[in-house]
Each structure stands twice: as C-alpha cells, then as structure tokens.
Design an enzyme around this catalytic site. Structure first.
Site, PDB file in Angstrom:
ATOM      1  N   ILE A 118       0.829  -1.205   0.000  1.00 48.98           N
ATOM      2  CA  ILE A 118       0.000   0.000   0.000  1.00 48.98           C
ATOM      3  C   ILE A 118       0.863   1.254   0.000  1.00 48.98           C
ATOM      4  O   ILE A 118       0.950   1.977  -0.987  1.00 48.98           O
ATOM      5  CB  ILE A 118      -0.964  -0.002   1.212  1.00 48.98           C
ATOM      6  CG1 ILE A 118      -1.898  -1.223   1.154  1.00 48.98           C
ATOM      7  CG2 ILE A 118      -1.767   1.289   1.276  1.00 48.98           C
ATOM      8  CD1 ILE A 118      -2.751  -1.418   2.397  1.00 48.98           C
ATOM      9  N   CYS A 119       1.521   1.505   1.128  1.00 46.34           N
ATOM     10  CA  CYS A 119       2.225   2.772   1.330  1.00 46.34           C
ATOM     11  C   CYS A 119       3.561   2.851   0.618  1.00 46.34           C
ATOM     12  O   CYS A 119       4.148   3.933   0.528  1.00 46.34           O
ATOM     13  CB  CYS A 119       2.397   3.034   2.821  1.00 46.34           C
ATOM     14  SG  CYS A 119       0.818   3.176   3.689  1.00 46.34           S
ATOM     15  N   VAL A 120       4.061   1.729   0.110  1.00 43.19           N
ATOM     16  CA  VAL A 120       5.247   1.740  -0.746  1.00 43.19           C
ATOM     17  C   VAL A 120       4.831   1.680  -2.214  1.00 43.19           C
ATOM     18  O   VAL A 120       5.317   2.452  -3.039  1.00 43.19           O
ATOM     19  CB  VAL A 120       6.197   0.575  -0.403  1.00 43.19           C
ATOM     20  CG1 VAL A 120       7.356   0.515  -1.392  1.00 43.19           C
ATOM     21  CG2 VAL A 120       6.735   0.725   1.023  1.00 43.19           C
TER      22      VAL A 120
END
Length: 217
Positions: A118-120
């Site tokens: 998600i956040c990467v």
C-alpha cells in the site's frame, strides 16, 4: 520495459534521496512478511547508511496521532529533523513530501516503508509515471503477508521499479573502498546492523590484533 543496465544505472549517493514511509507501531503490529525486529534493524541500518553517505532522508508518517510516532531508532539517526505527517495514504500525493524530495535536486528516489503493498507501492508507481528513477528497499519494508509483499514487488517491477536490500544499496553507494571516509562510517553501520557480516568483521579485527604465541607451529 526500460531495462536497468550499464554503469549509469547504478545508484550514487550524490544523486540519491531516501524516503522512509510509515515505520510506525500500528503498521508494524500487522507485518507478517518479515520478522518485525528485522524490519526495525534493517530500516535503522538503511537510515544510518544514508546519513554516512550524506544522502538526504525524508521522514514521513500517516496520522501519527493514532498510528504512533516513527520508530525512535530512526528519528535518533536524524535528531531534530521534522517528520512530515500526512493524511494521504499515498505519500506521493502529499505536496509537502514531494516538495521536500524535489528540493534536494536528486532524481534517484529510494523508498522503504510499511506496508509494501500500500504505502510503498502507490508512491513508487506514481513517481515512476512521473519520470523518477525509483528503487524500493524490500527488507526495510514489510507487508501484512508474504503474498502481499511479493505481489507488491511484482507490481512495482512491472511498473519499472528497481528492487534492492539495504546492505546491497550501501555497497553500491560505497562502490570503492578507497573512499576511506565513507568506508569507516559504513563499517560502523555494518558492525551494528549487518548480522553475521558485522560479527565476522569484529572477529577479523580481533585476530589481526592478537599476538601469535611464541610456541605456535
């Protein structure tokens, strides 16, 4: 697909900028792709390597009031540095982060964070589409499952991202052991965070400084 090959494709400290994303307690609590302590160790080693090579490092969290502060092992490497807190899940949609990266003038964008899927993945894919040279440090990142981590890596590779581990990145930045100032600093990071390699180095130093008994042989 644009292949990464040739000397110019290797990462250089003078062209690199590191973004550490959401290494926070809430995210770490559901990391199941890696042993959590390993993620903390590897991310700290990555942060220290960046500092040793003078690589600008952007620190960012998401809704830290609820998700927790950035790991102190990371903020201790950069005392007094502001951590950019976001509401955007996708870091690359946060103008403060993007402006901080652009202000460095570097184009080799290196990302590590929680969670990989998600956040990467989101900022990596968006930045790639905007022309950035993106590298993801897989062992300083982690996901909610092994499958999620591996699928995220496949997705980012398909989009053109480069994958590395933190120690491989540090070696690529070093490139030449004749760079003695950085070599001394990197050796210190290796002894602290590179597991068996660090212990083997300390053992080597012990042996080099241990007199051979007179009756040996």
């Amino acid at each position: 697909m644009n292949f990464r090959n040739g000397l110019a494709s290797l990462l250089r400290p003078e062209d690199s900028v590191l973004v550490l994303i959401d290494h926070q307690p809430y995210q770490l609590a559901n990391v199941n792709s890696h042993e959590p302590q390993m993620v903390i160790n590897n991310t700290t080693g990555l942060a220290k390597a960046a500092k040793a090579f003078g690589v600008p490092t952007i620190l960012t969290t998401v809704v830290a009031e609820r998700g927790g502060l950035l790991f102190p092992q990371i903020t201790d490497v950069f005392p007094g540095q502001d951590v950019i807190d976001r509401t955007f899940i996708n870091t690359w949609q946060d103008r403060k982060v993007v402006d901080a990266v652009k202000a460095t003038g570097r184009k080799q964008l290196i990302i590590a964070g929680l969670w990989t899927e998600i956040c990467v993945a989101m900022p990596a894919i968006q930045a790639l589409g905007e022309g950035w040279d993106v590298t993801v440090i897989t062992d300083a990142s982690g996901a909610v499952s092994v499958e999620a981590h591996e699928v995220a890596i496949q997705r980012m590779v398909a989009a053109g991202a480069n994958m590395m581990t933190w120690l491989a990145l540090a070696a690529e930045w070093q490139r030449d052991w004749a760079r003695t100032d950085q070599a001394v600093a990197l050796t210190e990071v290796i002894t602290q965070h590179a597991g068996g390699s660090g212990i083997a180095y300390l053992w080597e130093q012990q042996l080099l400084n241990t007199p051979v008994p007179g009756n040996a042989g």
